[in-house]
Design an enzyme around this catalytic site. Structure first.
Site, PDB file in Angstrom:
ATOM      1  N   GLU A   1       3.591 -37.001 -23.708  1.00 15.70           N
ATOM      2  CA  GLU A   1       4.617 -38.120 -24.025  1.00 15.70           C
ATOM      3  C   GLU A   1       5.255 -38.642 -23.164  1.00 15.70           C
ATOM      4  O   GLU A   1       5.489 -39.956 -22.842  1.00 15.70           O
ATOM      5  CB  GLU A   1       5.909 -37.638 -25.059  1.00 15.70           C
ATOM      6  N   LEU A   2       5.619 -38.049 -22.182  1.00 14.90           N
ATOM      7  CA  LEU A   2       6.325 -38.504 -20.855  1.00 14.90           C
ATOM      8  C   LEU A   2       5.382 -39.796 -19.983  1.00 14.90           C
ATOM      9  O   LEU A   2       5.696 -40.556 -19.629  1.00 14.90           O
ATOM     10  CB  LEU A   2       6.870 -37.700 -19.629  1.00 14.90           C
TER      11      LEU A   2
ATOM     12  N   LYS B   1      -0.590 -32.120  -1.096  1.00 14.85           N
ATOM     13  CA  LYS B   1      -0.547 -30.845  -2.034  1.00 14.85           C
ATOM     14  C   LYS B   1       0.480 -30.079  -2.055  1.00 14.85           C
ATOM     15  O   LYS B   1       0.856 -29.612  -0.764  1.00 14.85           O
ATOM     16  CB  LYS B   1      -1.859 -30.022  -1.851  1.00 14.85           C
TER      17      LYS B   1
ATOM     18  N   ARG C   1      -0.042 -38.975 -13.629  1.00 19.35           N
ATOM     19  CA  ARG C   1      -1.285 -38.409 -13.743  1.00 19.35           C
ATOM     20  C   ARG C   1      -1.685 -36.902 -14.221  1.00 19.35           C
ATOM     21  O   ARG C   1      -0.965 -36.085 -13.600  1.00 19.35           O
ATOM     22  CB  ARG C   1      -1.994 -38.424 -12.284  1.00 19.35           C
ATOM     23  N   CYS C   2      -2.264 -36.969 -15.251  1.00 21.71           N
ATOM     24  CA  CYS C   2      -2.769 -35.385 -15.912  1.00 21.71           C
ATOM     25  C   CYS C   2      -4.044 -35.121 -15.731  1.00 21.71           C
ATOM     26  O   CYS C   2      -4.867 -35.976 -15.900  1.00 21.71           O
ATOM     27  CB  CYS C   2      -1.923 -35.583 -17.360  1.00 21.71           C
TER      28      CYS C   2
ATOM     29  N   HIS D   1      -3.320 -45.387  -4.598  1.00 22.54           N
ATOM     30  CA  HIS D   1      -2.626 -44.650  -5.606  1.00 22.54           C
ATOM     31  C   HIS D   1      -1.479 -45.592  -5.876  1.00 22.54           C
ATOM     32  O   HIS D   1      -0.346 -45.348  -6.496  1.00 22.54           O
ATOM     33  CB  HIS D   1      -2.140 -43.317  -5.177  1.00 22.54           C
TER      34      HIS D   1
ATOM     35  N   CYS E   1      -9.589 -43.425  -1.996  1.00 22.83           N
ATOM     36  CA  CYS E   1     -10.017 -42.113  -3.158  1.00 22.83           C
ATOM     37  C   CYS E   1     -10.577 -43.104  -4.353  1.00 22.83           C
ATOM     38  O   CYS E   1     -10.867 -44.168  -4.152  1.00 22.83           O
ATOM     39  CB  CYS E   1      -8.587 -41.546  -3.553  1.00 22.83           C
TER      40      CYS E   1
END
EC number: 2.1.1.14
Length: 756
Positions: free
Chosen positions: A21-22, A114, A517-518, A696, A728
């Protein structure tokens, strides 16, 4: 100040939403489809639901301030007044925050790298000579008030000063950020006073930096900080959390301070040193015995035995996850495609919270109170040892035979000569990393396939049309080595996992990678084999549309491991070599089909690097070995590329060279080509493509900007070895952004060629 110790908690929680949702609300806000009020409403609802679920599950201390619109390190920079000056002109507070995170047309974003050895990316704060720390506690105080009003026993969570400064970056000639520790400690002292006044009984201060060898002084610095904060008379009880490994000397250092509780990761760290720290006898030991970053069910019997062994070492023992559950999916409930055996082996976020509460109950009421849960856990543990999917003797013998014969190709000179004769590329050849934008049409087609509205043949036709469009666009732009754009791929790891035996791809197992990003890491539960070719049809179709070389695109074994939930019943090296054999078979088939350039991406090479120096050499040996197994089955004339991005590369710079790829493309735009000096320092002599623009960020860099980056690169790398590419893949960008940026990239390359 001392209050009642807690007994069951987690160190943090996901924030993206069980149905993302976010993510959707944030991206809608960025696109101008909703306003801030709607975005904040979604965020408040997610916080409310998370706290209610944790309390209902039986946790007697609930973490708050773990919610973030983008990243917790960026939130801490806001808390401490440490955003860079270049965003100060953005009037709105939330827009200023997002400008620091992702940039805009006029503002370059902060770097991103990371978070320890996870697949989560954090925003790297910049500390310059003009950075003036100033407390801005609105977010943490607001969330504490929300939770308190909800009747939750709330524990605010903040990143600690030692971790914040050691993970920040000095800019504009400033001294190392850690030199400002005493100054920053006073800001934290002010914060603790305000939290106490707001009613906080406990505060969690995260110092995961103590588990890595970033600074020999870190334990002493932490002791200095927490002696100062612990001496405050107006403060909550302090819980200092370490995670992702063994705190080593950091544990006795913290124990010598007046803090009331210390958290230790007992999944990825050892418990052998705890009994040797007598000062723990007056503190609460928060024992991280439930794995917060992998999805395997906890062996409750073993965890309970470990907890029982700690009871005499501390005043009290609380049960916790090893780290925040940010790194695992929300719940197993939506995963209807699991077989019974595999389901019995797994625990996602909600199930881990239940495990914590179960173990805490067992400590309080005895094993008999949870006998049924322990019996189910024992049965699951036993079934993994006998399942044939985890024991393929023929596969193991095949790997041993290949590796014993050697996994190397010809020398770099021999390969370069053969490839020059085959490819005929110009100086400074241009290419992209692999993916092109996942357009609305692509997503609609994928959704229609899943819903059964179109069949596989129609889906393939739509994806081929997209491939043809991407090839045409690249030819029009004038790129030299093309890609097919990967429209058929949902994810660079999941796509392969769905075609390899030994994996299970979840339907809703989303975790946050960075910002909005998921990713959906697949579950690598068994021995890995490749039943059929995975990419050959797409690569050969794309190649049939052009005379220019088209890259075959594969994901390397280390990255597949890093971006999956990997089995924990055998060494990672064994699993890596199984995946590597599957990728090797694919490279051989691609070469046989006429593909002259094959890219095997390893962006996670640095990510899996162990947190302690003593363990790094062994990791790099098998990480490099598995890559070479993947790529050594093809001839010298086939050009092997690899790609690495968004990590601090210094620690693995030698391994990058040892991969011995013909061309290595690497993130360099945000870090201003710093990696090239590191490569030169070790005598790196193969082709290299330092990214000349940051994908990005939504901004389109100008030709002049990219030409400047190329000139900087040419000062470090000779033209015959230099490639020109983005940082990327382009999957997350819009088509118009990509088209404009790549046009400028090609123009910059032509300008640079003209100057040779």
């Amino acid at each position: 100040m001392t209050v009642q110790p807690f007994t069951a908690t987690v160190l943090g929680t996901p924030r993206i939403g069980p149905r993302r949702e976010l993510k959707r609300a944030t991206e809608s806000y960025w696109a101008g489809r909703i306003g801030q009020d709607e975005l904040k409403k979604v965020a408040a609802g997610l916080r409310r639901d998370t706290w209610a679920q944790l309390a209902a599950a039986g946790l007697d201390s609930v973490p708050v301030n773990t919610f973030s619109y983008y990243d917790q390190m960026l939130d801490t920079a806001v808390l401490l007044g440490a955003l860079p000056a270049r965003v100060a002109g953005v009037a709105d507070e939330l827009d200023r925050y997002f400008a620091a995170a992702r940039g805009n047309a006029d503002i370059a974003p902060l770097e991103m790298t990371k978070w320890f050895d996870t697949n989560y990316h954090y925003i790297v704060p910049e500390i310059g000579p003009d950075t003036t720390f100033a407390l801005n506690p609105a977010k943490v105080l607001s969330e504490l008030a929300e939770a308190t009003e909800q009747g939750v026993n709330a524990r605010p969570v903040i990143i600690g000063p030692v971790t914040f400064l050691l993970l920040s970056k000095a800019v504009d000639g400033a001294a190392a950020p850690i030199s400002r520790l005493d100054e920053l400690t006073e800001i934290y002292a002010d914060l603790l006073g305000q939290l106490a006044q707001a009613g906080a009984q406990w505060v969690q201060i995260d110092e995961p930096v103590l588990v890595i060898d970033i600074s020999a002084d870190a334990p002493a610095l932490a002791e200095r900080v927490y002696n100062r904060l612990g001496a405050l008379t107006n403060r909550p009880s302090i819980f200092v959390a370490t995670y992702f490994g063994d705190p080593g000397a950091g544990l006795p250092a913290l124990a010598r301070t007046p803090v009331e509780a210390i958290g230790v990761d007992l999944v990825y760290g050892a418990d052998t040193a705890i009994a040797a720290v007598p000062q723990l006898a007056s503190k609460t030991l928060v024992a991280g015995v439930v794995d917060g970053r992998n999805i395997w069910r906890t062996d409750l019997q073993a965890a309970l035995a470990k907890l029982a062994s700690l009871l005499g070492s501390a005043e009290s023992v609380a049960v916790s996850t090893s780290c925040s559950t940010l790194h695992v999916p929300y719940s197993l409930e939506p995963e209807t495609g699991l077989d019974d055996a595999l389901r019995s082996w797994l625990a996602f976020g909600a199930e881990k919270v239940t495990e914590v509460a179960t173990l805490a109950r067992a400590l309080r009421d005895g094993r008999e109170a949870v006998a049924e849960q322990i019996a189910a856990s024992n049965a699951a543990v036993a079934s993994r040892t006998t399942d044939p999917r985890l024991n393929n003797a023929a596969l193991r013998a095949q790997i041993a035979e290949i590796t014993s014969a050697g996994v190397q190709r010809g020398s770099a000179q021999e390969r370069r000569a053969a490839q020059d004769e085959r490819l005929h590329l110009p100086p400074l050849p241009t290419t992209t990393i692999g993916s092109f934008p996942q357009t609305v049409e692509i997503r609609k087609a994928r959704a229609a396939l899943v819903a059964g509205e179109i069949d596989d043949a129609e889906y393939t036709n739509r994806m081929k049309a997209e491939v043809a469009a991407v090839i045409k666009l690249q030819e029009e732009l004038g790129l030299d080595v093309l890609v097919h754009g990967e429209p058929e791929r949902n994810d660079m790891v999941q796509y392969f996992a769905e075609q390899l035996e030994g994996f299970f791809a979840t339907s809703n197992g989303w975790v946050q990678s960075y910002g909005s990003r998921c990713v959906r890491p697949p579950v690598l539960f068994g021995d890995v084999t490749r039943p059929t070719p995975m990419t050959v049809e797409w690569a050969t179709y794309a190649q049939s549309l052009t005379d220019k070389p088209v890259k075959g695109m594969l994901t390397g074994p280390v990255t597949i491991l890093a971006w999956s939930f990997v089995r924990d019943d055998q060494p990672l090296a064994d699993t890596a070599y199984q995946v590597a054999l599957a990728i090797r078979e694919e490279t051989v088939d691609l070469e046989s089909a006429g593909i002259a350039v094959i890219q095997v991406d390893e962006p996670a090479l640095r990510e899996l690097l162990p947190v302690r120096d003593a363990d790094k050499a062994a990791y790099l040996e098998w990480a490099v070995g598995s890559f070479r197994l993947s790529t050594s089955g093809v001839s010298n004339a086939t050009q092997i590329h690899t790609h690495l991005c968004y990590s601090e590369f210094g620690e693995v710079i030698g391994a990058i060279a040892d991969l011995d790829a013909d061309v290595t493309s690497i993130e360099a735009a945000r870090s201003h080509m710093e990696v090239l000096d590191d490569l030169n320092a070790i005598g790196f002599s193969n082709g290299v493509g330092p990214g000349v623009y940051d994908i990005h960020s939504p901004r389109v860099p100008s030709t002049d900007e990219m030409a400047s980056s190329l000139r900087e690169a040419l000062s470090a790398v000779p033209a015959q070895r230099l490639w020109v590419n983005p940082d990327c893949g382009l999957k997350t960008r819009k088509t118009d952004e990509v088209t404009a940026s790549l046009a400028n990239l090609v123009a910059a390359a032509k300008e640079a060629r003209a100057g040779l």
